[in-house]
Design an enzyme around this catalytic site. Structure first.
Site, short mmCIF file in Angstrom:
data_model
loop_
_atom_site.label_atom_id
_atom_site.label_comp_id
_atom_site.label_asym_id
_atom_site.label_seq_id
_atom_site.Cartn_x
_atom_site.Cartn_y
_atom_site.Cartn_z
N ALA A 68 71.32 -1.05 48.42
CA ALA A 68 69.96 -0.96 48.96
C ALA A 68 69.94 -0.64 50.45
O ALA A 68 68.97 -0.07 50.94
CB ALA A 68 69.21 -2.26 48.69
N SER A 198 69.15 -2.75 44.35
CA SER A 198 70.56 -3.08 44.56
C SER A 198 71.12 -3.70 43.30
O SER A 198 70.44 -4.49 42.64
CB SER A 198 70.67 -4.08 45.72
OG SER A 198 72.00 -4.49 45.88
N THR A 236 81.02 11.81 45.36
CA THR A 236 81.31 11.65 43.92
C THR A 236 80.71 10.35 43.42
O THR A 236 80.92 9.29 44.02
CB THR A 236 82.84 11.67 43.69
OG1 THR A 236 83.33 12.88 44.24
CG2 THR A 236 83.18 11.57 42.22
N CYS A 322 72.58 -12.31 55.63
CA CYS A 322 72.65 -11.23 56.61
C CYS A 322 72.29 -11.68 58.00
O CYS A 322 72.30 -10.88 58.92
CB CYS A 322 71.72 -10.09 56.19
SG CYS A 322 72.12 -9.47 54.58
N1 PLP Z 1 67.02 -5.67 50.99
C1 PLP Z 1 66.94 -6.96 50.65
C2 PLP Z 1 65.59 -7.60 50.49
C3 PLP Z 1 68.10 -7.72 50.44
O1 PLP Z 1 68.00 -9.00 50.10
C4 PLP Z 1 69.35 -7.07 50.61
C5 PLP Z 1 70.60 -7.85 50.49
O2 PLP Z 1 70.70 -8.96 50.95
C6 PLP Z 1 69.38 -5.71 50.96
C7 PLP Z 1 68.19 -5.05 51.14
C8 PLP Z 1 70.67 -4.98 51.12
O3 PLP Z 1 71.20 -4.69 49.86
P1 PLP Z 1 72.71 -4.15 49.67
O4 PLP Z 1 73.58 -5.35 49.82
O5 PLP Z 1 72.73 -3.57 48.29
O6 PLP Z 1 72.94 -3.12 50.71
#
Ligand code: PLP
Length: 375
Positions: A68, A198, A236, A322
Site C-alpha cells: 500500500a 495491502s 516483473t 510505523c
Molecule cells: N496505509 C495504512 C492505513 C496502513 O495501516 C499501512 C500499514 O501499516 C499502510 C498504508 C502501508 O502498507 P504496506 O505495509 O503494504 O506498505
C-alpha cells in the site's frame, strides 16, 4: 502466544501459503510468450479477478504493487503529474497513514497547497469539512477509510459523493488498507477513483498490494521499465506473492460479515472489561472498526506496558508500528491529552482471536497496574 497486533501485520493463512508455493513452482515470467510464461500469467489473472471481484470492479482496473505504500505514492504523485501543473490544491485528513501524509508533505514542499482536515471538537472528521476544503483549484482528495491507530472510520463515502457531484474532475483516492476484507468496501459505493490495498494486513504475505484505478482515470505510471501491468507498473510481477494475496482474499471474501460480528463481539468484551478498571481508558470512538482498539493505562508508559505484556507472550503495539518512538499525531488530532497518548497501546484483532485472549490481556493489564504502579 496471544497475538493482538494484527493492524501491524497478520499471520499468513494456510491458503495463502499454499498459493505462494504454487506461485514458486510455476516459475515462468508472466511476460514470456511461451507456455511457462502463460501458466504464470494465468495465476496472476486469477488473483486479479478475485481481488477485482471483492472490490466490485473489473480486473483491468486492478494493478499489483509492492504494497500500500507504493499504491499510495503512485496515486498521489500520479495525480500530481497528471494535474499538478494546472491545479495546486490537495485535500487529505490529518490522520492519514505516513504513506499518504508524507507524499502529501512532499507535494507541499514542491509548491502544492495541502489542506489537512482535522477532527472537530467531538473528535469527528466531518464529510462537510472535507467537501468544504475542495475548490476549483483542487486536483486530489485522499482520505483513508479506517484509521490504523484507533479504528476510526472516516466518512469517505459521504465526502467523496458530495465532492464528485460538484467537482467531478477532482480525483478521489482512498487508503483502504485497514478496511478491505474487514468492513464492506466497494469502489463504486465509495465514489473512489483510486483505492490502495495491502496483502499483509489480511493474511497474505508482505510485499504485495494493489491499486485500483477507475477506468477512464488517467494517471502516469510511478515505476518505469519493462511495461508490465499494462505499462502502469513496471517490474516483473511477483507471481508467488500475487497468488498468496488472491488466495487470502478468496478465503476471506465470503466471511467478511461473520468475521466482523465476531470481532465486534470481542471488542465489546474488551471495552466492557477496560471500563471495569478506573485506570484504563478506551480511546477509540464508538462506531469504529471492531478490529482496532486504542486504550490507555493511566500512569503507565506505552512501551513499559507493551514489554510487560510481551514478557507474558501477549503482543500489542504502542500506537502504530510505523510511528515507533514518536508521539502519535493521530491520537493528538483526535484530542487526546499528552498523558493519554503516551500511555496508549493498540490492540488489534484478527479473525481467530477469542474472548479468552481478551480475558488474558485484561488480566495482565490489571496485574501490570498492580505491580508497576500501585507498589
Ligand atoms: N496505509 C495504512 C492505513 C496502513 O495501516 C499501512 C500499514 O501499516 C499502510 C498504508 C502501508 O502498507 P504496506 O505495509 O503494504 O506498505
Amino acid at each position: 502466544m496471544i497475538y493482538l497486533d494484527n493492524a501491524a501485520t497478520t499471520k499468513p493463512c494456510d491458503e495463502a501459503k499454499a498459493a505462494v508455493m504454487k506461485g514458486l513452482e510455476v516459475f515462468g515470467n508472466p511476460s514470456s510468450l511461451h507456455r511457462a510464461g502463460l501458466d504464470a500469467e494465468l495465476l496472476v489473472s486469477d488473483a486479479r479477478e478475485i481481488i477485482a471481484d471483492a472490490l466490485g470492479v473489473t480486473p483491468d482496473e486492478v494493478y499489483f504493487t509492492s504494497g500500500a505504500t507504493e499504491s499510495n505514492n503512485t496515486a498521489i504523485f500520479g495525480a500530481y503529474k497528471a494535474h499538478g501543473k494546472r491545479k495546486k490544491r490537495v485535500v487529505i485528513s490529518s490522520v492519514e497513514h505516513p504513506a499518504v501524509k508524507n507524499p502529501a508533505q512532499e507535494l507541499e514542499d514542491m509548491g502544492c497547497e495541502v489542506i489537512r482536515i482535522s477532527p472537530d471538537e467531538n473528535g469527528e472528521i466531518n464529510a462537510r469539512d472535507i467537501f468544504a476544503a475542495v475548490n476549483e483549484d483542487t486536483f486530489l482528495v485522499s482520505c483513508m477509510l479506517v484509521n490504523n491507530e484507533n479504528g476510526y472510520i472516516l466518512p469517505v463515502e459521504k465526502a467523496f459523493s458530495m465532492i464528485k457531484k460538484k467537482y467531478p474532475q477532482v480525483l478521489t483516492h482512498c487508503d483502504c488498507v485497514q478496511g478491505f476484507m474487514k468492513i464492506p468496501v466497494k469502489a463504486k459505493k465509495l465514489n473512489a477513483d483510486m483505492i490502495s490495498l495491502s496483502g499483509h494486513k489480511i493474511y497474505a504475505p508482505k510485499g504485495i498490494g494493489a491499486l485500483y484505478v477507475k477506468k477512464g482515470v488517467h494517471i502516469p505510471p510511478f515505476m518505469l521499465g519493462g511495461g508490465q501491468e499494462k505499462g502502469f507498473r513496471s517490474g516483473t510481477e511477483s507471481v508467488p506473492l500475487i497468488c498468496g494475496f488472491g488466495a487470502a482474499v478468496k478465503k476471506l471474501a465470503p466471511n467478511v460479515s461473520a468475521n466482523f460480528e465476531k470481532a465486534a463481539d470481542i471488542q465489546a468484551y474488551l471495552i466492557e472489561k477496560c471500563n471495569e478498571n478506573g485506570d484504563v481508558f478506551v480511546n477509540s470512538r464508538k462506531g469504529g472498526s471492531p478490529y482496532v482498539t486504542s486504550i490507555a493505562v493511566n500512569g503507565l508508559k506505552s512501551e513499559v506496558l507493551l514489554h510487560y505484556l510481551e514478557k507474558r507472550e501477549i503482543y500489542v503495539s504502542s500506537g502504530s508500528a510505523c510511528s515507533k518512538g514518536h508521539q502519535s499525531y493521530v491520537l493528538k488530532a483526535m484530542g487526546l491529552s499528552d498523558d493519554l497518548i503516551n500511555s496508549s497501546i493498540r490492540v488489534s484483532f484478527c479473525r481467530s482471536n477469542t474472548k479468552e485472549d481478551v480475558e488474558k490481556l485484561v488480566l495482565e493489564i490489571n496485574n501490570a497496574i498492580d505491580n508497576l504502579i500501585k507498589v
